[in-house]
Design a protein around this motif. Structure first.
Motif, PDB file in Angstrom:
ATOM      1  N   TRP A   1       1.241  -1.393   0.313  1.00 36.05           N
ATOM      2  CA  TRP A   1      -0.212  -0.240  -0.019  1.00 36.05           C
ATOM      3  C   TRP A   1       0.448   1.398  -0.025  1.00 36.05           C
ATOM      4  N   GLY A   2       0.048   2.059  -0.760  1.00 33.17           N
ATOM      5  CA  GLY A   2       1.898   3.928  -0.770  1.00 33.17           C
ATOM      6  C   GLY A   2       0.685   4.294  -1.820  1.00 33.17           C
ATOM      7  N   PHE A   3       1.006   5.330  -1.886  1.00 32.32           N
ATOM      8  CA  PHE A   3       0.771   6.511  -3.454  1.00 32.32           C
ATOM      9  C   PHE A   3       0.967   6.126  -4.895  1.00 32.32           C
ATOM     10  N   HIS A   4       2.049   4.046  -4.231  1.00 30.42           N
ATOM     11  CA  HIS A   4       1.914   3.884  -6.125  1.00 30.42           C
ATOM     12  C   HIS A   4       0.992   3.854  -6.292  1.00 30.42           C
ATOM     13  N   ILE A   5      -0.016   2.895  -5.534  1.00 32.26           N
ATOM     14  CA  ILE A   5      -1.582   2.223  -6.047  1.00 32.26           C
ATOM     15  C   ILE A   5      -2.891   3.203  -6.000  1.00 32.26           C
ATOM     16  N   LEU A   6      -2.814   4.420  -6.213  1.00 29.85           N
ATOM     17  CA  LEU A   6      -3.135   5.473  -5.872  1.00 29.85           C
ATOM     18  C   LEU A   6      -4.602   5.343  -7.142  1.00 29.85           C
ATOM     19  N   ILE A   7      -3.427   5.180  -8.600  1.00 33.23           N
ATOM     20  CA  ILE A   7      -4.244   5.149  -9.818  1.00 33.23           C
ATOM     21  C   ILE A   7      -4.930   4.072  -9.540  1.00 33.23           C
ATOM     22  N   SER A   8      -4.882   3.066  -9.156  1.00 36.10           N
ATOM     23  CA  SER A   8      -5.783   1.925  -9.220  1.00 36.10           C
ATOM     24  C   SER A   8      -7.787   2.055  -8.377  1.00 36.10           C
ATOM     25  N   ILE A   9      -7.149   3.130  -7.568  1.00 37.39           N
ATOM     26  CA  ILE A   9      -7.924   3.492  -6.800  1.00 37.39           C
ATOM     27  C   ILE A   9      -8.910   4.625  -7.459  1.00 37.39           C
ATOM     28  N   LEU A  10      -7.904   5.610  -8.188  1.00 37.35           N
ATOM     29  CA  LEU A  10      -8.730   6.926  -8.703  1.00 37.35           C
ATOM     30  C   LEU A  10      -9.250   6.012 -10.032  1.00 37.35           C
ATOM     31  N   GLY A  11      -8.607   5.394 -11.015  1.00 34.94           N
ATOM     32  CA  GLY A  11      -8.715   5.349 -12.442  1.00 34.94           C
ATOM     33  C   GLY A  11     -10.708   5.149 -12.536  1.00 34.94           C
TER      34      GLY A  11
ATOM     35  N   LEU B   1      -4.860   6.535 -18.867  1.00 31.39           N
ATOM     36  CA  LEU B   1      -3.711   7.182 -19.051  1.00 31.39           C
ATOM     37  C   LEU B   1      -2.632   8.136 -19.114  1.00 31.39           C
ATOM     38  N   SER B   2      -4.060   9.519 -18.926  1.00 27.72           N
ATOM     39  CA  SER B   2      -3.679  10.365 -18.523  1.00 27.72           C
ATOM     40  C   SER B   2      -3.859  11.010 -17.202  1.00 27.72           C
ATOM     41  N   LEU B   3      -4.603  10.643 -16.468  1.00 27.17           N
ATOM     42  CA  LEU B   3      -4.466  10.353 -14.853  1.00 27.17           C
ATOM     43  C   LEU B   3      -3.526   9.423 -14.654  1.00 27.17           C
ATOM     44  N   ALA B   4      -1.931   9.253 -14.902  1.00 26.82           N
ATOM     45  CA  ALA B   4      -0.932   7.886 -14.635  1.00 26.82           C
ATOM     46  C   ALA B   4       0.233   8.941 -15.262  1.00 26.82           C
ATOM     47  N   LEU B   5      -0.874   9.947 -16.208  1.00 28.13           N
ATOM     48  CA  LEU B   5       0.721  10.849 -16.587  1.00 28.13           C
ATOM     49  C   LEU B   5       0.954  11.793 -15.427  1.00 28.13           C
TER      50      LEU B   5
ATOM     51  N   LEU C   1      -0.224  11.856 -12.260  1.00 28.51           N
ATOM     52  CA  LEU C   1      -0.106  11.302 -11.026  1.00 28.51           C
ATOM     53  C   LEU C   1       1.487  11.188 -11.048  1.00 28.51           C
ATOM     54  N   GLY C   2       2.295  11.462 -12.315  1.00 28.31           N
ATOM     55  CA  GLY C   2       3.334  10.475 -12.339  1.00 28.31           C
ATOM     56  C   GLY C   2       3.515   8.640 -12.191  1.00 28.31           C
ATOM     57  N   SER C   3       2.699   8.492 -12.842  1.00 30.39           N
ATOM     58  CA  SER C   3       2.723   6.885 -11.932  1.00 30.39           C
ATOM     59  C   SER C   3       3.301   5.952 -13.351  1.00 30.39           C
ATOM     60  N   SER C   4       3.914   4.946 -13.354  1.00 27.58           N
ATOM     61  CA  SER C   4       4.626   4.712 -14.127  1.00 27.58           C
ATOM     62  C   SER C   4       5.115   2.960 -14.019  1.00 27.58           C
ATOM     63  N   GLY C   5       5.395   1.945 -14.546  1.00 25.00           N
ATOM     64  CA  GLY C   5       5.676   0.624 -14.475  1.00 25.00           C
ATOM     65  C   GLY C   5       4.189   0.018 -14.129  1.00 25.00           C
ATOM     66  N   ASN C   6       4.558  -1.378 -13.791  1.00 18.31           N
ATOM     67  CA  ASN C   6       3.220  -2.337 -13.821  1.00 18.31           C
ATOM     68  C   ASN C   6       1.880  -2.330 -13.520  1.00 18.31           C
ATOM     69  N   ILE C   7       2.003  -1.154 -12.121  1.00 18.25           N
ATOM     70  CA  ILE C   7       0.568  -1.008 -11.870  1.00 18.25           C
ATOM     71  C   ILE C   7       0.103   0.142 -12.029  1.00 18.25           C
ATOM     72  N   ALA C   8       0.746   1.565 -12.972  1.00 14.42           N
ATOM     73  CA  ALA C   8      -0.116   1.762 -13.835  1.00 14.42           C
ATOM     74  C   ALA C   8      -0.741   1.556 -15.020  1.00 14.42           C
ATOM     75  N   GLN C   9       0.521   0.251 -16.094  1.00 13.16           N
ATOM     76  CA  GLN C   9       0.274  -0.223 -17.188  1.00 13.16           C
ATOM     77  C   GLN C   9      -1.013  -0.758 -16.770  1.00 13.16           C
ATOM     78  N   ILE C  10      -1.328  -1.512 -15.632  1.00  9.03           N
ATOM     79  CA  ILE C  10      -2.481  -2.886 -15.423  1.00  9.03           C
ATOM     80  C   ILE C  10      -3.634  -2.314 -15.720  1.00  9.03           C
ATOM     81  N   SER C  11      -3.025  -0.997 -14.708  1.00 11.69           N
ATOM     82  CA  SER C  11      -4.602  -0.096 -14.580  1.00 11.69           C
ATOM     83  C   SER C  11      -5.108   0.576 -15.455  1.00 11.69           C
ATOM     84  N   VAL C  12      -4.047   0.902 -16.719  1.00 14.56           N
ATOM     85  CA  VAL C  12      -4.390   1.821 -17.888  1.00 14.56           C
ATOM     86  C   VAL C  12      -5.479   0.257 -18.895  1.00 14.56           C
ATOM     87  N   PHE C  13      -4.876  -0.779 -18.804  1.00 12.38           N
ATOM     88  CA  PHE C  13      -4.908  -1.836 -19.213  1.00 12.38           C
ATOM     89  C   PHE C  13      -6.271  -2.800 -18.623  1.00 12.38           C
TER      90      PHE C  13
END
Length: 304
Positions: free
Chosen positions: A53-63, A235-239, A241-253
């Motif tokens: 848990w951390g800021f890096h999964i914010l994309i999975s919550i807000l997406g 994808l726009s949200l990930a950019l 938030l500055g998210s990247s890597g597998n968590i960001a990619q899988i959220s967009v996916f």
């Protein structure tokens, strides 16, 4: 390659069984019962305790929330031009706002990213379910003449806390704090392995691809938003938030999966353009194989 063969094989077997009427008409409900009451809860207990848990999964919550908000404005704009009936408008919103993040999403992630990456999608899927249980259910019931005025807070809470995967997710967050559940992982792995084949077989049993010509305009709008615009928003949200890597990619996916099957079935049950609901799910599943592949190869470039 094995995972792709599994997807096509399981869906094809379901379609064949449906066409040949080998099983009773509502047999998919029994298959769904296993997925909902056994496989998905096992998935939650297997992977939720391992979420970092951390800021890096914010994309999975807000997406999922962004997709739902975007769907509302998309439908408002489209409705001004087409003047949809209340039922069609609600059906379009539901099928745009909610994605098939588990039944199709998890098998697709296994096929493209590998089974070890499925846990990255658990949070995204649970937020999608919460939106279905609240925004989705309220939208359908509020616009149904049969249920007008009967939607209460108690009814919504009952829907949420009676859904096994949601309960399992909550327990998977609490129990590991006090007890080490890792010893159960080998057993849970076996249960989770049944998720993809059973879910895909169920989808094959339910696929209805007739009458495309009659609903092609509404279906095109729903598919455009769900398969292209929704993942573009995340994808726009990930950019942002500055998210990247597998968590960001899988959220967009995950955002690019076809429409939520249960939500579509519920909308059909309340006579909200059932023909469209069936078609947008069936055609969406087929097209999502193509669009998902495109997103898979594109995402590492923009979200390395």
């Amino acid at each position: 390659m094995v995972n792709f063969i599994l997807i096509f094989l399981c869906i094809s077997v379901g379609v064949i069984f449906s066409k040949l009427r080998i099983l009773p008409a509502d047999s998919h409900k029994s298959v769904n019962a296993w997925v909902l009451y056994v496989a998905l809860p096992a998935l939650a207990f297997r992977f939720v305790p391992e979420i970092n848990w951390g800021f890096h999964i914010l994309i999975s919550i807000l997406g999922p929330i962004l997709i739902c908000l975007g769907a509302y404005f998309f439908v408002q704009i489209y409705d001004r031009k087409r003047r949809l009936s209340k039922g069609s408008r609600t059906a379009l919103f539901i099928t745009c706002a909610l994605g098939n993040t588990s039944f199709i999403g998890f098998p697709m992630i296994s096929a493209f990213y590998g089974e070890g990456e499925v846990h990255h999608a658990v949070v995204f899927d649970q937020i999608t379910f919460i939106l279905f249980s609240t925004v989705g259910v309220i939208s359908i019931l509020r616009n149904s003449e049969e249920m007008a005025g009967k939607v209460t807070v108690g009814y919504i809470l009952k829907k949420i806390f009676r859904f096994p995967p949601f309960l399992a997710c909550m327990l998977a967050l609490i129990v590991p704090v006090f007890i080490d559940v890792s010893a159960a992982n080998p057993f849970l792995d076996k249960m989770v392995a049944t998720l993809s084949p059973m879910a895909l077989f169920s989808i094959g049993l339910q696929l209805k691809l007739g009458a495309i010509k009659q609903e092609w305009r509404l279906m095109s709008a729903g598919l455009f938003y769900k398969l292209l615009l929704a993942p573009a928003l995340v994808l726009s949200l990930a950019l942002l938030l500055g998210s990247s890597g597998n968590i960001a990619q899988i959220s967009v996916f995950e955002a690019g999966m076809s429409s939520h099957i249960t939500a579509s079935l519920l909308a059909s049950q309340y006579n909200m353009n059932p023909r469209y609901c069936s078609l947008v799910v069936g055609v969406g599943i087929i097209l999502s194989f193509i669009t998902s592949a495109c997103w898979y190869f594109f995402l590492p470039i923009v979200l390395p």
